[in-house]
Design a protein around this motif. Structure first.
Motif, PDB file in Angstrom:
ATOM      1  N   GLY A  73     -38.806 -10.753  -9.995  1.00  0.00           N
ATOM      2  CA  GLY A  73     -38.142 -12.694 -10.811  1.00  0.00           C
ATOM      3  C   GLY A  73     -36.716 -12.859 -11.134  1.00  0.00           C
ATOM      4  O   GLY A  73     -36.494 -12.222 -11.345  1.00  0.00           O
ATOM      5  N   ARG A  74     -36.850 -14.700 -11.690  1.00  0.00           N
ATOM      6  CA  ARG A  74     -36.063 -15.147 -11.786  1.00  0.00           C
ATOM      7  C   ARG A  74     -35.657 -14.578 -13.086  1.00  0.00           C
ATOM      8  O   ARG A  74     -34.629 -14.501 -13.948  1.00  0.00           O
ATOM      9  CB  ARG A  74     -35.915 -16.294 -12.088  1.00  0.00           C
ATOM     10  N   GLY A  75     -36.841 -14.595 -14.413  1.00  0.00           N
ATOM     11  CA  GLY A  75     -37.023 -14.273 -15.994  1.00  0.00           C
ATOM     12  C   GLY A  75     -36.476 -15.409 -16.766  1.00  0.00           C
ATOM     13  O   GLY A  75     -35.390 -16.400 -15.593  1.00  0.00           O
ATOM     14  N   VAL A  76     -35.498 -14.911 -17.317  1.00  0.00           N
ATOM     15  CA  VAL A  76     -35.264 -15.741 -19.267  1.00  0.00           C
ATOM     16  C   VAL A  76     -33.172 -15.523 -18.550  1.00  0.00           C
ATOM     17  O   VAL A  76     -32.685 -14.594 -18.719  1.00  0.00           O
ATOM     18  CB  VAL A  76     -35.693 -15.639 -20.205  1.00  0.00           C
ATOM     19  N   ILE A  77     -32.956 -16.544 -18.437  1.00  0.00           N
ATOM     20  CA  ILE A  77     -31.675 -16.663 -18.286  1.00  0.00           C
ATOM     21  C   ILE A  77     -30.722 -17.707 -19.557  1.00  0.00           C
ATOM     22  O   ILE A  77     -31.086 -18.636 -19.783  1.00  0.00           O
ATOM     23  CB  ILE A  77     -30.256 -17.813 -16.768  1.00  0.00           C
ATOM     24  N   THR A  78     -29.900 -17.123 -19.972  1.00  0.00           N
ATOM     25  CA  THR A  78     -28.998 -17.500 -21.369  1.00  0.00           C
ATOM     26  C   THR A  78     -27.681 -16.805 -20.981  1.00  0.00           C
ATOM     27  O   THR A  78     -27.048 -15.786 -20.451  1.00  0.00           O
ATOM     28  CB  THR A  78     -28.991 -17.148 -22.547  1.00  0.00           C
ATOM     29  N   GLN A  79     -26.576 -18.196 -21.994  1.00  0.00           N
ATOM     30  CA  GLN A  79     -24.954 -18.505 -21.051  1.00  0.00           C
ATOM     31  C   GLN A  79     -24.680 -18.113 -22.539  1.00  0.00           C
ATOM     32  O   GLN A  79     -25.358 -19.094 -23.349  1.00  0.00           O
ATOM     33  CB  GLN A  79     -25.214 -18.351 -20.064  1.00  0.00           C
ATOM     34  N   ASP A  80     -23.742 -17.103 -22.688  1.00  0.00           N
ATOM     35  CA  ASP A  80     -23.085 -16.922 -24.475  1.00  0.00           C
ATOM     36  C   ASP A  80     -21.775 -16.588 -23.978  1.00  0.00           C
ATOM     37  O   ASP A  80     -21.258 -15.862 -23.925  1.00  0.00           O
ATOM     38  CB  ASP A  80     -23.921 -15.806 -24.828  1.00  0.00           C
ATOM     39  N   GLU A  81     -21.062 -17.975 -24.138  1.00  0.00           N
ATOM     40  CA  GLU A  81     -19.582 -18.197 -23.541  1.00  0.00           C
ATOM     41  C   GLU A  81     -19.164 -17.483 -22.491  1.00  0.00           C
ATOM     42  O   GLU A  81     -20.586 -17.964 -21.471  1.00  0.00           O
ATOM     43  CB  GLU A  81     -18.655 -16.902 -24.450  1.00  0.00           C
ATOM     44  N   VAL A  83     -21.138 -13.970 -21.319  1.00  0.00           N
ATOM     45  CA  VAL A  83     -21.857 -13.073 -20.973  1.00  0.00           C
ATOM     46  C   VAL A  83     -22.641 -14.013 -20.393  1.00  0.00           C
ATOM     47  O   VAL A  83     -23.680 -14.941 -20.984  1.00  0.00           O
ATOM     48  CB  VAL A  83     -22.470 -12.406 -22.622  1.00  0.00           C
ATOM     49  N   THR A  84     -22.982 -13.352 -19.324  1.00  0.00           N
ATOM     50  CA  THR A  84     -25.182 -13.739 -19.070  1.00  0.00           C
ATOM     51  C   THR A  84     -25.610 -12.913 -19.327  1.00  0.00           C
ATOM     52  O   THR A  84     -25.741 -11.724 -18.641  1.00  0.00           O
ATOM     53  CB  THR A  84     -24.960 -14.089 -17.459  1.00  0.00           C
ATOM     54  N   ASN A  85     -26.712 -12.960 -19.927  1.00  0.00           N
ATOM     55  CA  ASN A  85     -27.949 -12.180 -20.027  1.00  0.00           C
ATOM     56  C   ASN A  85     -29.548 -12.724 -19.206  1.00  0.00           C
ATOM     57  O   ASN A  85     -29.446 -13.935 -18.968  1.00  0.00           O
ATOM     58  CB  ASN A  85     -28.046 -12.075 -21.900  1.00  0.00           C
ATOM     59  N   ARG A  86     -30.029 -11.823 -18.583  1.00  0.00           N
ATOM     60  CA  ARG A  86     -31.557 -11.606 -18.041  1.00  0.00           C
ATOM     61  C   ARG A  86     -32.167 -11.073 -18.814  1.00  0.00           C
ATOM     62  O   ARG A  86     -31.964  -9.661 -18.828  1.00  0.00           O
ATOM     63  CB  ARG A  86     -31.414 -11.501 -16.725  1.00  0.00           C
ATOM     64  N   ARG A  87     -34.107 -11.637 -18.568  1.00  0.00           N
ATOM     65  CA  ARG A  87     -34.796 -11.058 -19.077  1.00  0.00           C
ATOM     66  C   ARG A  87     -36.191 -11.280 -18.363  1.00  0.00           C
ATOM     67  O   ARG A  87     -35.997 -12.098 -18.456  1.00  0.00           O
ATOM     68  CB  ARG A  87     -34.841 -11.471 -20.773  1.00  0.00           C
ATOM     69  N   TRP A  88     -37.024  -9.896 -18.853  1.00  0.00           N
ATOM     70  CA  TRP A  88     -37.495  -9.497 -18.209  1.00  0.00           C
ATOM     71  C   TRP A  88     -38.727  -9.031 -19.075  1.00  0.00           C
ATOM     72  O   TRP A  88     -38.595  -8.411 -19.348  1.00  0.00           O
ATOM     73  CB  TRP A  88     -37.776  -9.583 -16.325  1.00  0.00           C
ATOM     74  N   GLU A  89     -40.460  -9.470 -19.252  1.00  0.00           N
ATOM     75  CA  GLU A  89     -41.193  -9.447 -20.251  1.00  0.00           C
ATOM     76  C   GLU A  89     -42.056  -9.371 -19.346  1.00  0.00           C
ATOM     77  O   GLU A  89     -43.419 -10.112 -19.008  1.00  0.00           O
ATOM     78  CB  GLU A  89     -41.583  -9.899 -20.925  1.00  0.00           C
TER      79      GLU A  89
END
Length: 113
Positions: A73-81, A83-89
């Motif tokens: 699925g889409r997961g949680v997307i965070t942006q830090d400058e 860098v794009t981080n995606r996380r699924w749990e």
């Protein structure tokens, strides 16, 4: 691991075994692979792609995004400058997948430690 890597390093400490590969090909691109085994079960897989440039980076990033979104699925997307981080749990916390696009690194955690 023996079927995809020419060489590997194995480190055993108590009930933890860490296996690191030399350069392998994943999605047609060179990468290093690390597998962590705890109590005879694979607990963590880390894929670190070699630095990719231009079109190769974009194609690998888009392919990874496509695969991960298809299965998790889409997961949680965070942006830090930059860098794009995606996380699924999953709901019970026994599996986690995270992906960082700048370094093209995929981290899979299986089972609770």
């Amino acid at each position: 691991m023996r079927h995809i890597a020419m060489r590997k390093n194995v480190l055993k400490v108590d009930s933890l075994t860490l296996i690191e590969s030399d350069s392998v090909r994943i999605l047609g691109e060179p990468a290093y692979l690390q597998i962590q085994i705890l109590h005879s079960k694979v607990r963590t897989i880390v894929i670190n792609f070699h630095p990719l440039a231009g079109e190769r980076y974009i194609n690998t990033r888009n392919t990874l995004n496509s695969y991960l979104e298809r299965y998790f699925g889409r997961g949680v997307i965070t942006q830090d400058e930059s860098v794009t981080n995606r996380r699924w749990e999953n709901e019970d916390g026994t599996m986690e997948v995270s992906y960082t696009d700048k370094y093209t690194r995929v981290f899979l955690r299986l089972g609770k430690h």
